[in-house]
Design an enzyme around this catalytic site. Structure first.
Site, PDB file in Angstrom:
ATOM      1  CD  GLU A  10      56.723   2.032  58.209  1.00 45.37           C
ATOM      2  OE1 GLU A  10      56.037   1.627  59.161  1.00 45.37           O
ATOM      3  OE2 GLU A  10      56.840   1.404  57.148  1.00 45.37           O
TER       4      GLU A  10
ATOM      5  NE  ARG B 110      70.112  10.138  42.298  1.00 47.98           N
ATOM      6  CZ  ARG B 110      70.637  10.870  41.313  1.00 47.98           C
ATOM      7  NH1 ARG B 110      71.865  11.328  41.394  1.00 47.98           N
ATOM      8  NH2 ARG B 110      69.927  11.145  40.254  1.00 47.98           N
TER       9      ARG B 110
ATOM     10  CE1 TYR C 226      60.911   1.089  57.571  1.00 44.43           C
ATOM     11  CE2 TYR C 226      62.516  -0.631  58.016  1.00 44.43           C
ATOM     12  CZ  TYR C 226      61.589  -0.036  57.168  1.00 44.43           C
ATOM     13  OH  TYR C 226      61.357  -0.575  55.935  1.00 44.43           O
TER      14      TYR C 226
ATOM     15  CB  THR D  73      65.087  16.382  42.444  1.00 49.07           C
ATOM     16  OG1 THR D  73      65.409  17.436  41.537  1.00 49.07           O
ATOM     17  CG2 THR D  73      64.239  15.345  41.734  1.00 49.07           C
TER      18      THR D  73
ATOM     19  CE  LYS E  95      66.716  16.027  38.489  1.00 48.51           C
ATOM     20  NZ  LYS E  95      65.467  15.949  37.724  1.00 48.51           N
TER      21      LYS E  95
ATOM     22  CG  ASP F 217      58.757  18.770  38.868  1.00 47.37           C
ATOM     23  OD1 ASP F 217      59.779  19.065  39.525  1.00 47.37           O
ATOM     24  OD2 ASP F 217      58.588  17.658  38.335  1.00 47.37           O
TER      25      ASP F 217
HETATM   26  C1  PLP Z   1      64.550  14.994  37.584  1.00 48.42           C
HETATM   27  C2  PLP Z   1      63.119  15.355  37.527  1.00 48.42           C
HETATM   28  C3  PLP Z   1      62.140  14.564  38.124  1.00 48.42           C
HETATM   29  C4  PLP Z   1      62.408  13.172  38.674  1.00 48.42           C
HETATM   30  O1  PLP Z   1      63.312  13.044  39.614  1.00 48.42           O
HETATM   31  P1  PLP Z   1      63.961  11.603  39.957  1.00 48.42           P
HETATM   32  O2  PLP Z   1      64.681  11.881  41.202  1.00 48.42           O
HETATM   33  O3  PLP Z   1      64.835  11.264  38.792  1.00 48.42           O
HETATM   34  O4  PLP Z   1      62.843  10.646  40.121  1.00 48.42           O
HETATM   35  C5  PLP Z   1      60.838  15.008  38.118  1.00 48.42           C
HETATM   36  N1  PLP Z   1      60.505  16.187  37.539  1.00 48.42           N
HETATM   37  C6  PLP Z   1      61.421  16.960  36.927  1.00 48.42           C
HETATM   38  C7  PLP Z   1      60.986  18.242  36.306  1.00 48.42           C
HETATM   39  C8  PLP Z   1      62.758  16.564  36.891  1.00 48.42           C
HETATM   40  O5  PLP Z   1      63.649  17.338  36.275  1.00 48.42           O
END
Ligand code: PLP
Length: 403
Positions: free
Chosen positions: A47, A225, A45, A216, A219, A190
């Protein structure tokens, strides 16, 4: 050992090995990344933040989190970074928590046009707790920045999201920065889908134009993750307490203990993504997407794209799901998706979404993309599916998943 789960993991490993993932948000993380996720770091933990933890015994964790932050800031040219968000969705919610009160106005791209749920879609907490106004795309599937400007001027949102999950074109960050400036809004890039392409230097880094960057890490970036939130120089100029606000929103605002196993894997992934090999990988992702699009077009299919790692395929009114299922039956894994101007719906979309990050990690190049494109065209033409499936399997065996 829990044999039931061990066997299921093995079954899934074999499924990944023997199918082609063309899902643009998926990838194969390195063994180093996977080992870190499965390490003893998961036992602790932590935090709080480095040097300011709520539990004893965190000196090693402080080193790990600081390393991840330093590497991440350098890779994405950010002034401040928070690596604790559990995933992309909570990262975006944390940004909203930091910048707006419930009921205040935010702006993002419609899900059906390629935006993300967490950019203010009506079923998401981001659309329920905030007043959300959304922009779409034109007939060719492109964002019309003049339209976005009109919307933003009319509505004056406090936060604007730019960033996509199913958009095959480049985003004009500079234009978005002008749009945000016109109403003094915070601009969030994003880059979840394209962060590997940004790290590899093959698409533009929005850091010079926006206040906040979220992404994220699992990807195209090929990490664990997880997700990060970055604050740029512009962001700190607009609000000198922006970094503090973001950190407070993540913890204690939204989350408890950070997943230090994931954060250590993020540090590894940032190092990997800064390498020369990764830049070559990112370049190949783009070449592969172009080659796949070309081959599909040559086969008479209607393709939207592509400036980046993904393309959208028009497969006929509401035929997205049945097409995705048919392709899965031959070992080509894709997802159904809406296409620009879709007369169907999110539940019954008229397209599929294809992307190249995962197959590129397996070492495939343009020649294999042409092969895969031809196989997809043959599925549409109603060729013998067993024969196609065995050809897919042979490609899979030639290009194993990284171990
Ligand atoms: C995949 C994605 C997310 C969310 O990610 P998670 O890990 O699935 O919660 C947010 N914004 C965009 C543009 C994404 O492609």
């Amino acid at each position: 050992m829990d044999n039931l789960i061990v066997n299921l993991v093995e079954k899934e490993r074999k499924r990944q090995e023997e199918t082609l993932s063309l899902i643009p948000s998926e990838n194969y993380a390195s063994k180093a990344v996977r080992d870190a996720v499965g390490s003893v770091l998961a036992n602790k933990y932590s935090e709080g933040y480095p040097g300011r933890r709520y539990y004893q015994g965190n000196s090693v964790m402080d080193e790990i989190e600081n390393l991840a932050i330093e590497r991440g800031k350098k890779l994405f040219k950010l002034e401040h970074m928070n690596v604790q968000p559990y995933s992309g969705s909570p990262a975006n919610l944390a940004v909203l928590m930091a910048l707006v009160e419930p009921g205040e106005k935010i702006c993002g791209m419609e899900l059906s046009s390629g935006g993300h749920l967490t950019h203010g879609h009506k079923v998401s907490v981001t659309g329920k707790w905030f007043k959300s106004v959304q922009y779409g795309v034109n007939k060719e599937g492109r964002i019309d920045c003049d339209e976005v400007l009109d919307l933003v001027k009319k509505e004056s949102p406090k936060v604007i999201f730019a960033g996509t999950t199913a958009y095959p074109w480049a985003i004009d960050w500079k234009k978005f920065s002008k749009i945000a400036e016109s109403v003094d809004a915070f601009l969030v890039a994003d880059i979840s889908h394209i962060s590997g392409l940004v790290a590899g230097g093959v698409v533009e880094n929005p850091a010079d134009y926006v206040h906040i960057v979220t992404s994220t890490t699992h990807k195209s970036l090929r990490g664990p993750r997880g997700a990060f939130i970055g604050v740029t120089n512009n962001g700190l100029e607009k609000d000198e307490s922006l970094a503090v606000k973001i950190d407070r929103a993540v913890f204690p605002g939204l989350q408890g203990g950070p997943h230090m196993n994931t954060i250590s894997a993020m540090a590894i992934c940032f190092e990997e993504a800064g390498s020369h090999e990764f830049a070559i990988y990112a370049k190949q992702i783009l070449k592969n997407a172009k080659a796949l699009a070309e081959e599909l077009r040559a086969g008479g299919l209607k393709v939207f794209g592509t400036d980046n790692h993904l393309l959208l395929l028009d497969v006929g009114l509401e035929k997205g799901r049945e097409t995705a299922l048919k392709l899965e039956n031959v070992g080509i894994v894709v997802n159904a998706n809406t296409i620009p101007g879709d007369a169907g719906s999110a539940m019954k979309p008229s397209g599929i979404r294809l992307g190249t990050p995962a197959v590129t990690t397996r070492g495939m190049k343009e020649a294999e993309m042409k092969k895969i494109g031809k196989l997809i065209v043959r599925v549409f033409a109603g060729d013998n599916l067993d024969k196609i499936k065995s050809e897919v399997l042979s490609i899979c065996h030639t290009y194993p998943c990284p171990n």
